[in-house]
Design an enzyme around this catalytic site. Structure first.
Site, mmCIF file in Angstrom:
data_model
loop_
_atom_site.group_PDB
_atom_site.id
_atom_site.type_symbol
_atom_site.label_atom_id
_atom_site.label_comp_id
_atom_site.label_asym_id
_atom_site.label_seq_id
_atom_site.Cartn_x
_atom_site.Cartn_y
_atom_site.Cartn_z
ATOM 1 N N CYS A 1 -8.139 -8.742 8.819
ATOM 2 C CA CYS A 1 -7.304 -6.728 8.520
ATOM 3 C C CYS A 1 -7.288 -6.547 10.333
ATOM 4 O O CYS A 1 -6.432 -5.799 10.587
ATOM 5 C CB CYS A 1 -7.675 -5.993 7.651
ATOM 6 S SG CYS A 1 -8.491 -5.798 7.876
ATOM 7 N N GLU B 1 -6.214 0.894 1.915
ATOM 8 C CA GLU B 1 -6.356 0.023 3.433
ATOM 9 C C GLU B 1 -5.128 -0.984 3.318
ATOM 10 O O GLU B 1 -5.368 -1.747 2.727
ATOM 11 C CB GLU B 1 -7.283 -0.719 3.030
ATOM 12 C CG GLU B 1 -8.716 0.526 3.163
ATOM 13 C CD GLU B 1 -8.586 1.372 4.396
ATOM 14 O OE1 GLU B 1 -7.932 1.413 5.381
ATOM 15 O OE2 GLU B 1 -9.048 2.501 4.567
ATOM 16 N N GLY C 1 0.595 -1.406 -0.073
ATOM 17 C CA GLY C 1 0.644 -0.358 0.360
ATOM 18 C C GLY C 1 0.845 1.427 -0.402
ATOM 19 O O GLY C 1 0.409 2.482 -0.623
HETATM 20 P P1 NAD Z 1 -0.439 -8.140 -0.514
HETATM 21 O O1 NAD Z 1 -0.252 -6.676 -0.224
HETATM 22 O O2 NAD Z 1 0.716 -8.981 -0.535
HETATM 23 O O3 NAD Z 1 -1.500 -8.114 -1.616
HETATM 24 C C1 NAD Z 1 -2.261 -7.487 -2.175
HETATM 25 C C2 NAD Z 1 -2.997 -7.589 -2.990
HETATM 26 O O4 NAD Z 1 -1.324 -6.394 -3.653
HETATM 27 C C3 NAD Z 1 -2.542 -8.484 -4.432
HETATM 28 O O5 NAD Z 1 -3.466 -9.295 -5.521
HETATM 29 C C4 NAD Z 1 -1.453 -8.594 -4.739
HETATM 30 O O6 NAD Z 1 -1.662 -9.390 -5.818
HETATM 31 C C5 NAD Z 1 -1.183 -7.470 -5.257
HETATM 32 N N1 NAD Z 1 0.220 -6.396 -5.231
HETATM 33 C C6 NAD Z 1 1.588 -6.967 -4.468
HETATM 34 N N2 NAD Z 1 2.437 -6.384 -4.649
HETATM 35 C C7 NAD Z 1 1.743 -5.679 -5.928
HETATM 36 C C8 NAD Z 1 2.814 -4.583 -6.569
HETATM 37 N N3 NAD Z 1 4.187 -4.322 -6.737
HETATM 38 N N4 NAD Z 1 1.891 -3.336 -6.910
HETATM 39 C C9 NAD Z 1 0.745 -3.689 -7.002
HETATM 40 N N5 NAD Z 1 -0.034 -4.659 -6.887
HETATM 41 C C10 NAD Z 1 0.719 -5.496 -5.731
HETATM 42 O O7 NAD Z 1 -1.748 -8.294 1.011
HETATM 43 P P2 NAD Z 1 -2.270 -9.731 1.563
HETATM 44 O O8 NAD Z 1 -1.422 -10.599 1.934
HETATM 45 O O9 NAD Z 1 -3.471 -10.462 0.041
HETATM 46 O O10 NAD Z 1 -2.919 -9.507 1.706
HETATM 47 C C11 NAD Z 1 -3.220 -9.257 3.450
HETATM 48 C C12 NAD Z 1 -2.996 -7.901 3.389
HETATM 49 O O11 NAD Z 1 -3.793 -7.527 3.923
HETATM 50 C C13 NAD Z 1 -2.798 -7.840 5.224
HETATM 51 O O12 NAD Z 1 -2.344 -7.158 5.720
HETATM 52 C C14 NAD Z 1 -3.902 -7.960 5.920
HETATM 53 O O13 NAD Z 1 -4.469 -6.524 7.254
HETATM 54 C C15 NAD Z 1 -4.622 -6.272 4.415
HETATM 55 N N6 NAD Z 1 -5.644 -6.172 4.302
HETATM 56 C C16 NAD Z 1 -6.942 -5.392 4.546
HETATM 57 C C17 NAD Z 1 -8.533 -5.021 4.457
HETATM 58 C C18 NAD Z 1 -8.212 -3.350 5.173
HETATM 59 O O14 NAD Z 1 -9.968 -3.317 4.716
HETATM 60 N N7 NAD Z 1 -7.270 -2.573 5.663
HETATM 61 C C19 NAD Z 1 -8.753 -6.552 4.625
HETATM 62 C C20 NAD Z 1 -8.004 -7.250 4.422
HETATM 63 C C21 NAD Z 1 -6.900 -7.230 4.197
#
Ligand code: NAD
Length: 498
Positions: A284, A250, A232
């Protein structure tokens, strides 16, 4: 069950790719749920171009007409609710009651957005000059990238995709690589609901290969990202490079339940079991800290540990399973690291979680809860400040409400906070002094409803919450003023004489 072959969906057509990746059941890694294209930047370019081409005609439709497409889609989700529930459980490992809850939340989001199409989208407001009418209206932004995590594979994509298209934007959706088949199922239903070609496109693949070119694409006006803090933050930095580009991010949390001295202890125990171990701590908003008044800590801890030891761990398709597997083998390693850090940082281990490998656990990513305690709060520790995203829970003793909130606030995150108390003055004080986006009283720190905003503060979110909150992110608010007089009269007494 047969393995599904997922495809990319671009401009209303299904596209395969020369290379594919597998999605496996985390409760049984030998079961392949399906395969999906290992896409590249070229596929992203095609999808963005289709979304850009479809934008004008889609944006010309009324909000009501666009909501009718969403209503068609809602009816299909309702028809396939049982199938989606089972798929969520098989692909991401959550127990079936949680798989069902994810599908029901997806349905609620679709129903909510379909209804919003007939509500006001702007308003008239008085001008300083009586002969002028002023309006505040919402305009769509263009092509929106929706990048989502694996842990709510049907609900979270809809939190962002549906408000985007209702407002007249078109979408390129990049689902998490751990749950591509859930993303594919949503896409099949969008197709069946009759959305015009190019309005919603999907590209499967890895974050670096698909997500990265998508966020950097010059024709993407806004990025709606839900996922980890590291990704993020990176996306915020990319978006900041282009003045026109907007990113709603988020991210994670280090959430806590604060238990005050007057708490109902049974309620506190139940809230902390649900909060910490639903989805195996992979929400999360999962509770990873219980910050508790020392006066009630011994009684709470005794009852809590008794209950945690009774948690049934197993395949989520069994109705009586409370806790399923972790999503990947890498998540097991991350859980071990957090546990190890807690031990090194001086925690008293109350339940030493184990990696489960025997019998029914043999082919899955199963672990049991890890629970530890700090008699006194210890600042600057990894274990009490960093997101573990696994069944890893700290119990921290404090003296009173004010110390509880100081400890609560001592992380970079600010997502979910629950307080257990019978005293309305106390929860009100906590409400006003803790940093969070989602607050609860006498409840666990988990639990979303689609007509409420869902998001965090500090490192958890940059102020653009999902679900109810996201219409703000997918529209520009514009001011529009009409003069009904024959002469020009300016506001603030500005003279028109030359
Ligand atoms: P992640 O950040 O690894 O992946 C999320 C998405 O981002 C995936 O589709 C992934 O392929 C993509 N991604 C990864 N690298 C990228 C890049 N360089 N550029 C663009 N996109 C990229 O997260 P995850 O492991 O899938 O999910 C877990 C995390 O998500 C935890 O930290 C959790 O707390 C958080 N989360 C937050 C919320 C919220 O609403 N705040 C809800 C659910 C999960």
């Amino acid at each position: 069950m047969a393995s599904v072959k997922a495809s990319n969906y671009i401009n209303g057509e299904w596209h395969s790719a020369p290379q594919e990746f597998e999605s496996v059941n985390p409760a049984n890694r030998q079961e392949i749920i399906g395969t999906a294209p290992l896409s590249t930047k070229a596929d992203v370019d095609q999808a963005v171009s289709a979304a850009k081409k479809a934008y004008h005609a889609w944006n010309e439709l009324s909000w009501v007409k666009r909501a009718e497409y969403v209503d068609n889609f809602a009816q299909l989700i309702k028809r396939d609710l049982a199938e989606i529930s089972t798929l969520v459980t098989r692909e991401c490992g959550k127990p079936i009651n949680e798989g069902r809850a994810d599908a029901v939340e997806a349905l609620h989001m679709a129903q909510y957005i379909a209804g919003l199409g007939r509500l006001p989208t702007g308003y008239a407001i008085s001008s300083e000059i009586a002969a002028k009418d002023a309006y505040i209206l919402r305009k769509s932004k263009g092509v929106i990238a929706c990048i989502t995590p694996w842990n709510f594979p049907s609900a979270i994509p809809l939190w962002v995709i549906l408000p985007s298209v209702l407002a007249g934007n078109t979408v390129v959706f990049k689902p998490a690589e751990q749950t591509p088949i859930c993303g594919h199922k949503l896409m099949e239903l969008f197709h069946e609901a009759g959305f015009p070609a190019g309005v919603i496109n999907l590209v499967h693949g890895m974050g670096e290969d698909v997500g990265d070119p998508l966020v950097k694409h010059k024709d993407v006006a806004a990025i709606l990202f839900t996922g980890s803090r590291a990704v993020g933050k990176y996306i915020q930095q990319v978006a900041a490079g282009d003045a026109y580009k907007f990113a709603a991010t988020e991210m994670g949390g280090k959430n806590a339940t604060i238990v005050l001295e007057d708490a109902d202890i049974d309620l506190a125990v139940n809230a902390c079991v649900l909060g910490a171990f639903k989805t195996s701590g992979q929400r999360c908003v999962s509770t990873s800290r219980v910050i508790i008044d020392r006066k009630v800590e011994p009684e709470f801890t005794k009852r809590y540990l008794e209950k945690v030891k009774r948690i049934k761990i197993g395949d989520g398709l069994q109705e009586d399973t409370f806790m399923g597997p972790l999503i990947e083998e890498g998540s097991v390693d991350k859980w071990k690291l957090h546990n190890q850090k807690a031990k090194e940082e001086g925690a008293e281990v109350l339940i030493d979680g184990q990696v489960l490998t025997e019998g029914i656990y043999g082919n899955g990513n199963f672990v049991s809860p890890f629970v530890y305690r700090f008699e006194q709060y210890k600042k600057n520790t990894f274990c009490l400040r960093e997101e573990a995203f696994s069944p890893h829970l700290a119990i921290i003793g404090v003296d009173g409400m004010e110390e509880a909130v100081d400890v609560y606030n001592d992380t970079d995150y600010g997502l979910a906070m629950a307080v257990i108390t019978e005293d309305y003055r106390k929860w009100r004080w906590v409400r006003d002094h803790a940093d969070y986006g989602l607050g609860y009283v006498n409840l666990p720190s988990i639990g979303a409803e689609v007509h409420l905003p869902f998001g965090g503060v500090k490192a958890s979110g940059n102020g653009h919450p999902g679900a109810e909150g996201i219409l703000e992110s997918v529209t520009h608010r514009v001011a529009f003023t009409v003069n009904h007089a024959r002469e020009i009269v300016m506001a603030q007494g500005l003279s028109t004489s030359v």
